[in-house]
Scaffold this active site. Structure first.
Site, PDB file in Angstrom:
ATOM      1  N   ASP A  48       5.669   4.727  -5.933  1.00 52.99           N
ATOM      2  CA  ASP A  48       3.748   4.808  -5.890  1.00 52.99           C
ATOM      3  C   ASP A  48       3.552   5.285  -4.819  1.00 52.99           C
ATOM      4  O   ASP A  48       3.483   5.815  -4.182  1.00 52.99           O
ATOM      5  CB  ASP A  48       3.907   3.347  -5.559  1.00 52.99           C
ATOM      6  N   TYR A  53      -2.727   9.765  -0.570  1.00 49.42           N
ATOM      7  CA  TYR A  53      -2.186   9.300   0.238  1.00 49.42           C
ATOM      8  C   TYR A  53      -1.327  11.016   1.301  1.00 49.42           C
ATOM      9  O   TYR A  53      -0.743  10.799   2.190  1.00 49.42           O
ATOM     10  CB  TYR A  53      -0.063   8.943  -0.007  1.00 49.42           C
ATOM     11  N   LYS A  78      -2.491   8.320  -8.158  1.00 47.31           N
ATOM     12  CA  LYS A  78      -4.007   7.565  -8.499  1.00 47.31           C
ATOM     13  C   LYS A  78      -4.901   9.059  -8.152  1.00 47.31           C
ATOM     14  O   LYS A  78      -4.838  10.082  -6.823  1.00 47.31           O
ATOM     15  CB  LYS A  78      -3.797   6.394  -7.610  1.00 47.31           C
ATOM     16  N   HIS A 111      -8.138   5.290  -7.748  1.00 44.74           N
ATOM     17  CA  HIS A 111      -7.873   4.533  -7.067  1.00 44.74           C
ATOM     18  C   HIS A 111      -8.904   3.225  -6.775  1.00 44.74           C
ATOM     19  O   HIS A 111      -8.635   1.643  -6.535  1.00 44.74           O
ATOM     20  CB  HIS A 111      -7.421   5.705  -5.203  1.00 44.74           C
TER      21      HIS A 111
HETATM   22  N1  LIG Z   1      -4.101   1.091  -5.094  1.00 44.14           N
HETATM   23  C1  LIG Z   1      -4.932   1.247  -3.402  1.00 44.14           C
HETATM   24  O1  LIG Z   1      -5.481   0.485  -3.367  1.00 44.14           O
HETATM   25  C2  LIG Z   1      -3.572   0.570  -2.591  1.00 44.14           C
HETATM   26  C3  LIG Z   1      -3.997   0.447  -0.952  1.00 44.14           C
HETATM   27  C4  LIG Z   1      -2.902   0.272  -0.048  1.00 44.14           C
HETATM   28  C5  LIG Z   1      -1.415   0.244  -0.977  1.00 44.14           C
HETATM   29  N2  LIG Z   1      -1.111   0.287  -1.851  1.00 44.14           N
HETATM   30  C6  LIG Z   1       0.786   0.471  -2.386  1.00 44.14           C
HETATM   31  O2  LIG Z   1       0.938  -0.404  -2.157  1.00 44.14           O
HETATM   32  C7  LIG Z   1       2.242   0.283  -0.748  1.00 44.14           C
HETATM   33  C8  LIG Z   1       2.527  -1.133  -0.384  1.00 44.14           C
HETATM   34  O3  LIG Z   1       0.981  -1.785   0.953  1.00 44.14           O
HETATM   35  P1  LIG Z   1       1.278  -0.996   2.114  1.00 44.14           P
HETATM   36  O4  LIG Z   1       1.524   0.095   2.571  1.00 44.14           O
HETATM   37  O5  LIG Z   1      -0.190  -1.283   2.593  1.00 44.14           O
HETATM   38  O6  LIG Z   1       1.912  -2.855   3.097  1.00 44.14           O
HETATM   39  P2  LIG Z   1       2.604  -3.470   3.115  1.00 44.14           P
HETATM   40  O7  LIG Z   1       4.150  -3.267   1.827  1.00 44.14           O
HETATM   41  O8  LIG Z   1       2.304  -4.675   2.683  1.00 44.14           O
HETATM   42  O9  LIG Z   1       3.548  -3.096   4.213  1.00 44.14           O
HETATM   43  C9  LIG Z   1       4.112  -2.532   5.123  1.00 44.14           C
HETATM   44  C10 LIG Z   1       4.635  -2.359   6.236  1.00 44.14           C
HETATM   45  O10 LIG Z   1       5.514  -3.665   6.300  1.00 44.14           O
HETATM   46  C11 LIG Z   1       6.816  -3.301   6.663  1.00 44.14           C
HETATM   47  N3  LIG Z   1       7.569  -3.344   6.483  1.00 44.14           N
HETATM   48  C12 LIG Z   1       8.252  -3.582   5.124  1.00 44.14           C
HETATM   49  N4  LIG Z   1       9.547  -4.256   4.698  1.00 44.14           N
HETATM   50  C13 LIG Z   1       9.737  -5.116   5.487  1.00 44.14           C
HETATM   51  C14 LIG Z   1      10.362  -5.895   5.976  1.00 44.14           C
HETATM   52  N5  LIG Z   1      11.491  -6.360   5.024  1.00 44.14           N
HETATM   53  N6  LIG Z   1      10.468  -6.275   7.428  1.00 44.14           N
HETATM   54  C15 LIG Z   1       9.527  -6.006   8.463  1.00 44.14           C
HETATM   55  N7  LIG Z   1       8.372  -5.315   7.887  1.00 44.14           N
HETATM   56  C16 LIG Z   1       8.570  -4.769   6.668  1.00 44.14           C
HETATM   57  C17 LIG Z   1       6.832  -1.554   6.881  1.00 44.14           C
HETATM   58  O11 LIG Z   1       7.086  -0.910   8.290  1.00 44.14           O
HETATM   59  P3  LIG Z   1       8.271   0.401   7.971  1.00 44.14           P
HETATM   60  O12 LIG Z   1       7.730   1.108   6.546  1.00 44.14           O
HETATM   61  O13 LIG Z   1       8.403   1.155   9.474  1.00 44.14           O
HETATM   62  O14 LIG Z   1       9.984  -0.778   7.876  1.00 44.14           O
HETATM   63  C18 LIG Z   1       5.625  -1.796   7.132  1.00 44.14           C
HETATM   64  O15 LIG Z   1       5.038  -1.231   8.154  1.00 44.14           O
HETATM   65  C19 LIG Z   1       1.664   1.757  -0.456  1.00 44.14           C
HETATM   66  O16 LIG Z   1       2.688   1.700   0.483  1.00 44.14           O
HETATM   67  C20 LIG Z   1       0.665   1.901  -1.496  1.00 44.14           C
HETATM   68  O17 LIG Z   1       1.775   2.469  -2.168  1.00 44.14           O
HETATM   69  C21 LIG Z   1      -2.323   1.038  -3.012  1.00 44.14           C
END
Ligand SMILES: NC(=O)c1ccc[n+]([C@@H]2O[C@H](COP(=O)([O-])OP(=O)(O)OC[C@H]3O[C@@H](n4cnc5c(N)ncnc54)[C@H](OP(=O)(O)O)[C@@H]3O)[C@@H](O)[C@H]2O)c1
Length: 283
Positions: A48, A53, A78, A111
């Site tokens: 994704d 990004y 997106k 998005h």
């Molecule tokens: N459509 C939208 O508007 C939108 C908005 C936000 C996000 N997204 C998508 O959703 C994805 C995920 O959301 P997100 O990146 O906001 O947050 P998330 O996946 O909820 O959290 C990511 C954070 O958690 C840490 N992490 C990951 N696995 C872990 C584990 N097993 N134990 C401890 N910490 C862990 C990562 O650290 P490290 O990377 O340092 O390991 C990072 O700091 C995004 O990357 C993107 O592709 C979409």
């Protein structure tokens, strides 16, 4: 779902692997290339990204260099908010495809919806953007089209003029911010729901209820969050650049959260993540 390559079916018959690898805030170049390659090595087959990004180039490069057949990887990008509208959306799709360097895209999402708080003609803008998406879809260069951060009323408005029903709605969904009503609406309307920030940007992993449940199931709090999303029939998109965590986040198929514990997690109060109301954002 029993393994990473098991799939949800979109309403046009396309299969989408049940956990996506998130890339938000992963810098372009080596960081995102290493992350995507590691995820693919572990067995993720769904990546994704988004124009916003600024890492589509690295994502595309890692996919091209992975040695895995293109048709075995599901790639989402997106359209950013500044590119809404009929002509701009079409031009933005070309920019995304140039960045990725791929022949086709699997899923292209709007998005964020244009909203009334920012635009008097928000509904018209979304309709025009969607018209461009439908035409791109009809060329075959994208296998599926969908939405992100759309609330039920935005989808109802869109459907007044849409010819093609969206296949996906990607929303914020994690313990403490389970948008159950939006998810229910989408599932009832045959729109696959994807969970962004399934770990609440890491902040929710400290929640005491989750810590207790993690002990009970002998899993990490991250694995509890991801499993909880899947058991809601929603597709999680965990992001990590850390190889051990990328692996950990994929090991969620050897346990099941009980119905009672699912309800307990549903009722966790807000404890992290963006918790954004799509009708009230400033971007
Ligand atoms: N459509 C939208 O508007 C939108 C908005 C936000 C996000 N997204 C998508 O959703 C994805 C995920 O959301 P997100 O990146 O906001 O947050 P998330 O996946 O909820 O959290 C990511 C954070 O958690 C840490 N992490 C990951 N696995 C872990 C584990 N097993 N134990 C401890 N910490 C862990 C990562 O650290 P490290 O990377 O340092 O390991 C990072 O700091 C995004 O990357 C993107 O592709 C979409």
């Amino acid at each position: 779902m029993n393994k990473l390559t098991d799939t949800f079916k979109l309403n046009n018959g396309i299969d989408i692997p049940c956990i996506g690898y998130g890339t938000f805030q992963t810098p372009d170049g080596k960081s995102v290339e290493d992350g995507v390659k590691e995820a693919l090595k572990i067995g993720y087959r769904h990546i994704d990204t988004a124009y916003f990004y600024q890492n589509e180039k690295g994502v595309g490069k890692a996919i091209r260099e992975s040695g895995i057949k293109r048709e075995d990887i599901f790639v989402t990008s997106k359209l950013w908010n500044s590119d809404r509208g009929y002509e701009s959306a079409k031009a933005a799709f070309e920019k995304t495809m140039d960045n990725l360097g791929l022949e086709y895209l699997d899923l292209f999402l709007i998005h964020w919806p244009a909203i009334k708080k920012q635009f008097d003609n928000a509904e018209e803008i979304n309709a025009e953007t969607w018209k461009a998406f439908e035409e791109i879809y009809e060329t075959g260069r994208v296998k599926a089209i969908g939405l992100s951060n759309f609330l039920p009323h935005h989808i109802d408005e869109l459907m007044k003029t849409a010819k093609i029903k969206p296949m996906v709605n990607q929303i914020e969904f994690h313990p403490g911010f389970a948008q159950i009503e939006t998810a229910k609406y989408c599932l009832e309307n045959d729109i696959v729901v994807e969970a962004w920030s399934p770990l609440g940007r890491k902040e929710v992993l400290e929640n005491e209820t989750l810590v207790e449940l993690a002990k009970k199931y002998n899993k990490s709090t991250a694995q509890i969050c991801i499993r909880w999303v899947l058991q809601h029939d929603i597709l999680p998109l965990p992001k990590s650049v850390t190889p051990s965590r990328i692996l950990e986040n994929s090991q969620v198929f050897d346990f099941e959260i009980s119905e009672d514990d699912m309800k307990t997690i549903d009722n966790i109060p807000c404890c992290g993540g963006q918790c954004a109301n799509p009708d009230d954002v400033n971007f």
